[in-house]
Design a protein around this motif. Sequence first.
Motif, short mmCIF file in Angstrom:
data_model
loop_
_atom_site.label_atom_id
_atom_site.label_comp_id
_atom_site.label_asym_id
_atom_site.label_seq_id
_atom_site.Cartn_x
_atom_site.Cartn_y
_atom_site.Cartn_z
N SER A 148 17.27 -10.85 15.14
CA SER A 148 17.58 -11.66 16.32
C SER A 148 17.39 -10.85 17.60
O SER A 148 16.86 -11.36 18.60
N SER A 149 17.84 -9.60 17.59
CA SER A 149 17.68 -8.77 18.78
C SER A 149 16.22 -8.48 19.07
O SER A 149 15.79 -8.40 20.23
N GLU A 150 15.40 -8.34 18.00
CA GLU A 150 13.97 -8.12 18.20
C GLU A 150 13.31 -9.35 18.81
O GLU A 150 12.42 -9.23 19.68
N MET A 151 13.74 -10.54 18.38
CA MET A 151 13.20 -11.77 18.96
C MET A 151 13.59 -11.90 20.42
O MET A 151 12.78 -12.31 21.28
N LEU A 152 14.83 -11.53 20.74
CA LEU A 152 15.28 -11.59 22.13
C LEU A 152 14.49 -10.62 23.00
O LEU A 152 14.20 -10.92 24.18
N LYS A 153 14.14 -9.47 22.46
CA LYS A 153 13.33 -8.51 23.22
C LYS A 153 11.97 -9.09 23.56
O LYS A 153 11.44 -8.87 24.66
N GLU A 154 11.39 -9.84 22.61
CA GLU A 154 10.09 -10.45 22.87
C GLU A 154 10.19 -11.60 23.87
O GLU A 154 9.29 -11.80 24.69
N MET A 155 11.32 -12.32 23.83
CA MET A 155 11.49 -13.47 24.71
C MET A 155 11.89 -13.06 26.13
O MET A 155 11.61 -13.78 27.09
N HIS A 156 12.56 -11.91 26.27
CA HIS A 156 13.06 -11.48 27.57
C HIS A 156 12.59 -10.05 27.84
O HIS A 156 13.28 -9.09 27.50
N PRO A 157 11.44 -9.90 28.46
CA PRO A 157 10.86 -8.57 28.68
C PRO A 157 11.49 -7.78 29.84
O PRO A 157 11.10 -6.64 30.07
N GLU B 242 18.15 -3.06 22.60
CA GLU B 242 18.06 -1.75 21.95
C GLU B 242 19.45 -1.23 21.57
O GLU B 242 19.63 -0.63 20.50
N LEU B 243 20.43 -1.48 22.45
CA LEU B 243 21.79 -1.05 22.15
C LEU B 243 22.34 -1.78 20.93
O LEU B 243 23.02 -1.18 20.08
N ILE B 244 22.04 -3.07 20.83
CA ILE B 244 22.48 -3.84 19.65
C ILE B 244 21.91 -3.23 18.38
O ILE B 244 22.62 -3.03 17.38
N GLN B 245 20.62 -2.92 18.39
CA GLN B 245 19.99 -2.35 17.19
C GLN B 245 20.55 -0.97 16.85
O GLN B 245 20.78 -0.65 15.68
N LEU B 246 20.79 -0.16 17.89
CA LEU B 246 21.37 1.15 17.66
C LEU B 246 22.77 1.06 17.06
O LEU B 246 23.13 1.83 16.15
N GLN B 247 23.55 0.10 17.53
CA GLN B 247 24.92 -0.05 17.03
C GLN B 247 24.92 -0.53 15.58
O GLN B 247 25.77 -0.12 14.78
N VAL B 248 23.98 -1.41 15.23
CA VAL B 248 23.88 -1.88 13.84
C VAL B 248 23.54 -0.70 12.93
O VAL B 248 24.16 -0.51 11.87
#
Length: 369
Positions: free
Chosen positions: A171-180, A189-195
Amino acid sequence: MDLASHRFMSYFEPEQAAHLCQIAILESCDEETLVFEEGETADCLYLVLSGEVEFSKRLENNQYQTIAVAKADAYFGELGVLDGEPRSARAVAVAGSTFAKIDREELIKTLQSAKGSAVLEMFSFIIQKLRDTTDQYVGQFVHKQKMVLVGEMVSTIIHDFKSPFTGIKLSSEMLKEMHPDEESQEWCELIQLQVQRMLGMAEEVLEFSRGHSVLHKKPVNLIQTLQQFEKLNRVYFQAAKVDMVIRVTEVIVEADENKILRVLQNLVGNAVEAFGGRGGLVEIAVTQSEEWAEISIYDNGPGIPEEIKEKLFEPFVTYGKRTGTGLGTAIAKSIVDAHKGEITYESEEQKGTTFYIRLPKIMALAEQV
């Protein structure tokens, strides 16, 4: 201590004590020394004059489990001397220890002519030692069972969490693509690091429950490590009203960076909890000596309670917390130990606590050649 002032000598009449002192053989250990192995013939009684001697039993995997410790003014080996049976445990003297050996036959002769009070004193000492050994064994057994339960629980958590964590990451990767835009990218990136961090924390607890810490070492610049730590905890510190001050010089260590982050998280997390929502100050400083990188972590909290100071680095030690397992400082120490480092602390009531961590530096190439 002097042999003549050892408690064992006080059991006997002056002439008998003098005789035992005369026939005793003194031994000093400059390094860790095997005194006797489990199953060997019991030919001597040993009186500890300085240092300490550890007793252990051999396990199925050819490792040893410590069951008791004898310190200065104690004695050991008396059961085998009295009943003639082989040694029931292994005895190892730590470096710097000194002890006296008294031959079994000479001791038996002396006991046969001694007053009944000498035998009673010896009997009382044996009973107390058996009680202490039993208590220690039961404590170790309970600890082992707790660690097994922790391991089973964490294994289940890791298994169950992998699916939702994968969903969060996608989901966070999709949000990165949708909101550059830069802000959205940073939050994703913080969400992915925390996971990744949560999974890593669970894995580390699992490793600890199994009795070892798996390291993936590489050269680590502690400046970058502290920057990463601050980034991961920025929101947490703001919510807890904690002021974080970081002072660091460039030091390179060979370490598992994720494990070092775990140590920092455990120690700083304990400090934040100790503030009790009132906020406070945490200062992390990195300095260096010729061989060591030195990390100090200071907080101006209430200090470590006297009740747990001596056992702070033992598992399941906690005080005054509604939540927590009491594994944080134990895991931190196991990680530092695995890096061949050292961890100590100083704490004063109502003035705060400072932890000191020393990690081996990577020496310059010219120094290594």
